[in-house]
Design a protein around this motif. Structure first.
Motif, PDB file in Angstrom:
ATOM      1  N   UNK A 126      -5.296   3.143   0.807  1.00  0.00           N
ATOM      2  CA  UNK A 126      -4.248   3.475  -0.158  1.00  0.00           C
ATOM      3  C   UNK A 126      -2.879   3.039   0.350  1.00  0.00           C
ATOM      4  N   UNK A 127      -2.617   3.271   1.633  1.00  0.00           N
ATOM      5  CA  UNK A 127      -1.321   2.878   2.181  1.00  0.00           C
ATOM      6  C   UNK A 127      -1.195   1.366   2.270  1.00  0.00           C
ATOM      7  N   UNK A 128      -2.265   0.684   2.639  1.00  0.00           N
ATOM      8  CA  UNK A 128      -2.222  -0.782   2.693  1.00  0.00           C
ATOM      9  C   UNK A 128      -1.897  -1.365   1.319  1.00  0.00           C
ATOM     10  N   UNK A 129      -2.487  -0.798   0.281  1.00  0.00           N
ATOM     11  CA  UNK A 129      -2.207  -1.284  -1.071  1.00  0.00           C
ATOM     12  C   UNK A 129      -0.753  -1.000  -1.450  1.00  0.00           C
ATOM     13  N   UNK A 130      -0.251   0.178  -1.096  1.00  0.00           N
ATOM     14  CA  UNK A 130       1.147   0.508  -1.366  1.00  0.00           C
ATOM     15  C   UNK A 130       2.077  -0.478  -0.670  1.00  0.00           C
ATOM     16  N   UNK A 131       1.809  -0.775   0.576  1.00  0.00           N
ATOM     17  CA  UNK A 131       2.637  -1.712   1.334  1.00  0.00           C
ATOM     18  C   UNK A 131       2.573  -3.104   0.710  1.00  0.00           C
ATOM     19  N   UNK A 132       1.377  -3.496   0.281  1.00  0.00           N
ATOM     20  CA  UNK A 132       1.220  -4.823  -0.327  1.00  0.00           C
ATOM     21  C   UNK A 132       1.974  -4.929  -1.651  1.00  0.00           C
ATOM     22  N   UNK A 133       1.846  -3.922  -2.501  1.00  0.00           N
ATOM     23  CA  UNK A 133       2.479  -3.985  -3.820  1.00  0.00           C
ATOM     24  C   UNK A 133       4.003  -3.905  -3.734  1.00  0.00           C
ATOM     25  N   UNK A 134       4.518  -3.207  -2.731  1.00  0.00           N
ATOM     26  CA  UNK A 134       5.969  -3.074  -2.588  1.00  0.00           C
ATOM     27  C   UNK A 134       6.576  -4.173  -1.722  1.00  0.00           C
ATOM     28  N   UNK A 135       5.738  -5.039  -1.153  1.00  0.00           N
ATOM     29  CA  UNK A 135       6.245  -6.087  -0.288  1.00  0.00           C
ATOM     30  C   UNK A 135       6.757  -5.560   1.034  1.00  0.00           C
ATOM     31  N   UNK A 136       6.071  -4.520   1.557  1.00  0.00           N
ATOM     32  CA  UNK A 136       6.476  -3.993   2.853  1.00  0.00           C
ATOM     33  C   UNK A 136       6.741  -2.509   2.885  1.00  0.00           C
ATOM     34  N   UNK A 137       6.402  -1.803   1.804  1.00  0.00           N
ATOM     35  CA  UNK A 137       6.654  -0.363   1.765  1.00  0.00           C
ATOM     36  C   UNK A 137       8.064  -0.061   1.306  1.00  0.00           C
ATOM     37  N   UNK A 138       8.541   1.129   1.621  1.00  0.00           N
ATOM     38  CA  UNK A 138       9.891   1.519   1.209  1.00  0.00           C
ATOM     39  C   UNK A 138      10.905   0.534   1.784  1.00  0.00           C
ATOM     40  N   UNK A 139      11.717  -0.045   0.912  1.00  0.00           N
ATOM     41  CA  UNK A 139      12.676  -1.064   1.317  1.00  0.00           C
ATOM     42  C   UNK A 139      12.116  -2.468   1.315  1.00  0.00           C
ATOM     43  N   UNK A 140      10.841  -2.631   0.913  1.00  0.00           N
ATOM     44  CA  UNK A 140      10.207  -3.943   0.924  1.00  0.00           C
ATOM     45  C   UNK A 140      10.754  -4.890  -0.129  1.00  0.00           C
ATOM     46  N   UNK A 141      10.258  -6.115  -0.097  1.00  0.00           N
ATOM     47  CA  UNK A 141      10.809  -7.171  -0.961  1.00  0.00           C
ATOM     48  C   UNK A 141      10.541  -6.925  -2.440  1.00  0.00           C
ATOM     49  N   UNK A 142       9.485  -6.188  -2.777  1.00  0.00           N
ATOM     50  CA  UNK A 142       9.167  -5.894  -4.172  1.00  0.00           C
ATOM     51  C   UNK A 142       9.421  -4.431  -4.531  1.00  0.00           C
ATOM     52  N   UNK A 143      10.095  -3.734  -3.655  1.00  0.00           N
ATOM     53  CA  UNK A 143      10.304  -2.294  -3.850  1.00  0.00           C
ATOM     54  C   UNK A 143      11.483  -2.053  -4.779  1.00  0.00           C
ATOM     55  N   UNK A 144      11.315  -1.112  -5.717  1.00  0.00           N
ATOM     56  CA  UNK A 144      12.417  -0.684  -6.576  1.00  0.00           C
ATOM     57  C   UNK A 144      13.081   0.534  -5.950  1.00  0.00           C
ATOM     58  N   UNK A 145      14.328   0.408  -5.613  1.00  0.00           N
ATOM     59  CA  UNK A 145      15.056   1.519  -5.014  1.00  0.00           C
ATOM     60  C   UNK A 145      15.358   2.583  -6.061  1.00  0.00           C
ATOM     61  N   UNK A 146      15.606   3.826  -5.633  1.00  0.00           N
ATOM     62  CA  UNK A 146      15.977   4.871  -6.598  1.00  0.00           C
ATOM     63  C   UNK A 146      17.192   4.465  -7.419  1.00  0.00           C
ATOM     64  N   UNK A 147      17.175   4.855  -8.680  1.00  0.00           N
ATOM     65  CA  UNK A 147      18.276   4.540  -9.591  1.00  0.00           C
ATOM     66  C   UNK A 147      19.277   5.678  -9.688  1.00  0.00           C
ATOM     67  N   UNK A 148      18.920   6.819  -9.170  1.00  0.00           N
ATOM     68  CA  UNK A 148      19.748   8.014  -9.311  1.00  0.00           C
ATOM     69  C   UNK A 148      21.053   7.847  -8.533  1.00  0.00           C
ATOM     70  N   UNK A 149      22.157   7.743  -9.263  1.00  0.00           N
ATOM     71  CA  UNK A 149      23.484   7.659  -8.659  1.00  0.00           C
ATOM     72  C   UNK A 149      24.399   8.712  -9.279  1.00  0.00           C
ATOM     73  N   UNK A 150      23.822   9.860  -9.590  1.00  0.00           N
ATOM     74  CA  UNK A 150      24.533  10.911 -10.299  1.00  0.00           C
ATOM     75  C   UNK A 150      24.117  12.260  -9.718  1.00  0.00           C
ATOM     76  N   UNK A 151      24.925  13.263  -9.939  1.00  0.00           N
ATOM     77  CA  UNK A 151      24.599  14.612  -9.505  1.00  0.00           C
ATOM     78  C   UNK A 151      23.654  15.268 -10.510  1.00  0.00           C
ATOM     79  N   UNK A 152      22.878  16.253 -10.089  1.00  0.00           N
ATOM     80  CA  UNK A 152      21.993  16.939 -11.036  1.00  0.00           C
ATOM     81  C   UNK A 152      22.784  17.454 -12.241  1.00  0.00           C
TER      82      UNK A 152
END
Length: 526
Positions: free
Chosen positions: A474-500
């Protein structure tokens, strides 16, 4: 073949099933809505602390959120979560007839999905996994978050941006089934899409600038003066302009939707004063972030124009910016194999008799088998995927909307569904919403879903804890799909730039000298 630990978890859930049933009804009766789930969150926190979890209350700056941990030594961390928000205007008692819960009117909150069963099923799976870990000496950590305001895609983008899902070996996401073919299965490739939600606030705080002093009105709001239209007019113009332009916002494909809710309006104390404040919320559910940005640009223009035409200014406040989901086939199979071991939920004759009463009271005809057949059938993820794709363009990667998707960019995530009770219609009868809501509160009809989901969650969590090969896949697939895991080349960073967005006038229960009621009085004496 279940492991000894998994067998222990299943036995534990059989033992605590009466408690799960009572707890589900408790949350159902609270019926608290987005950002105002005070009793529900406090209930979870109290029970988790009693079970030995360390709990951070108000996680991510959200008063009705929490993050709980329980550790049995060094090892992988498995994530689960509860939702518990209800929906305004859906107050329904756990009864076979249409009626609000005692002491309330129909305008109050009520569980539609139902998140009351969702949260308790997840809690049951969590407690069973903990019991098995203790008995069998399984090392690792259980991570359990309380997620308010799912109906406005609220907490998970915020939790994600603040790192609450980082470091998990896997996240298990459950939801009661809400549309065929997603019934007793797991999502495969086509996960939920993006969602933006925002509040446009119109403020008329300088009405004197609507006319010149030389126009004969030394007192700005004299009865004889020309008056600024004010915030209510701005809101109405925004509402109508956005309705009129909706067909021109996005292509006519993709299963997108745009909906609105008026939160606050008025604020004038006399007919010669313009309304000073009005607020409208928009929810945008789309397959891609690009589509969400396109709609936002149109809504911004509409708000600016409405404000100028009514002597106001406008503000845009974010409620949610949620990413589309990321698939993980390894996690999907872990969840589906667990569900297959448990088997689909089953409804006994007591539940069927209740369902027949509701069929009749909701204007339909009682049937020998009152529930739709799919409720007691499994469907493989790949087969469900093929059926789902029949109505989607080949280029569309995501469909519908739910904010679990934000979790999928931080940990390998399984999204699975278990059947909730839904009525069969022999003659095309369209059942009203109260019937579905009631089925979600009556113990005999909702308990089969809760116990099935709880067992599936427990088995999936223990599989991840005990089976390193499955966990690594499961982790290998996550790393592959994100291009390296959190911060990877295909990873979408959080969009939240606002307070609750907790300070807005969200619908809620209030206490006055007349007692506890919904913010819209039930007027039961009428």
């Amino acid at each position: 073949m279940t492991t000894s630990a998994q067998a222990t978890a299943l036995a534990c859930l059989d033992d605590i099933q009466p408690s799960l049933s009572a707890w589900t009804r408790t949350i159902f009766d609270f019926g608290e809505t987005a950002w105002r789930e005070y009793q529900s969150a406090a209930w979870y926190v109290e029970h988790l602390k009693h079970e030995g979890f360390s709990v951070e209350e108000g996680s991510g700056g959200m008063p009705t959120a929490f993050c709980a941990h329980w550790t049995n030594g060094a090892g992988p961390t498995i994530g689960m979560y509860a939702e518990y928000d209800a929906v305004p205007g859906n107050c329904q008692d756990a009864a076979t007839v249409k009626r609000p819960r005692p002491g309330l009117g129909a305008e109050a909150g009520g569980h539609t999905d139902p998140h009351s069963g969702l949260g308790i099923a997840s809690l049951g799976g969590l407690l069973a996994a903990k019991a098995a870990m203790q008995r069998h000496g399984i090392s690792g950590t259980l991570h359990f978050t309380g997620e308010p305001a799912e109906k406005v895609r609220g907490s998970k983008p915020i939790h994600a941006a603040k790192g609450y899902y980082d470091g998990l070996a896997g996240m298990i996401s459950f939801h009661p089934f809400y549309m065929l073919p997603l019934c007793n299965t797991a999502r495969w490739d086509t996960h939920c899409g993006a969602a933006y939600a925002m509040i446009y606030r119109f403020v008329c705080d300088e009405p004197e600038n609507w006319v010149r002093a030389s126009d004969g009105a030394p007192i700005p709001q004299a009865h004889s003066a020309v008056r600024a239209p004010g915030a209510n007019d701005a809101l109405v113009m925004m509402y109508m302009a956005s309705k009129a332009l909706r067909d021109s916002m996005l292509p006519h494909q993709g299963g997108w939707s745009i909906s609105e809710a008026i939160l606050t309006a008025g604020q004038a104390t006399a007919d010669n004063l313009p309304a000073g404040l009005a607020e409208i919320q928009y929810m945008i559910r789309v397959p891609t972030l690009e589509m969400a940005e396109q709609v936002t640009a149109v809504l911004d223009r509409n708000a600016e124009a409405a404000a100028k035409m009514s002597g106001c200014r406008y503000e845009r406040h974010w409620v949610s910016k949620s990413r589309p989901g990321l698939a993980n086939h390894a996690m999907a199979m872990i969840a589906y194999e667990a569900l297959s071991t448990v088997g689909p939920p089953r409804w006994d004759e007591t539940a069927k008799a209740i369902a027949r009463e509701i069929q009749v009271n909701a204007g339909g005809t009682a049937t020998d088998e009152p529930f739709i057949a799919e409720l007691e059938q499994l469907i493989a993820p790949q087969e469900a995927e093929a059926l789902l794709r029949r109505d989607l363009p080949p280029s569309q990667l995501n469909s519908t909307s739910d904010d679990y998707t934000d979790m999928s960019w931080h940990a390998p995530t399984a999204r699975f569904y278990v059947a909730r009770p839904a009525l069969r219609s022999e003659n095309g009868q369209a059942y009203p919403s109260w019937a579905m809501n009631a089925l979600g509160g009556i113990s005999a009809t909702i308990d089969p879903m809760v116990i099935c989901a709880a067992k599936t969650i427990a088995l999936a969590a223990l599989r991840l804890l005990e089976d390193k090969a499955a966990r690594d896949a499961a982790m290998d697939e996550f790393v592959s799909r994100t291009g390296g895991g959190i911060g990877g080349s295909n990873w979408l960073a959080p969009l939240c730039d606002y307070e609750p967005p907790i300070h807005f006038r969200w619908p809620e229960y209030v206490t006055t000298p007349r007692g506890r009621d919904w913010w819209i009085p039930s007027n039961q004496a009428a």
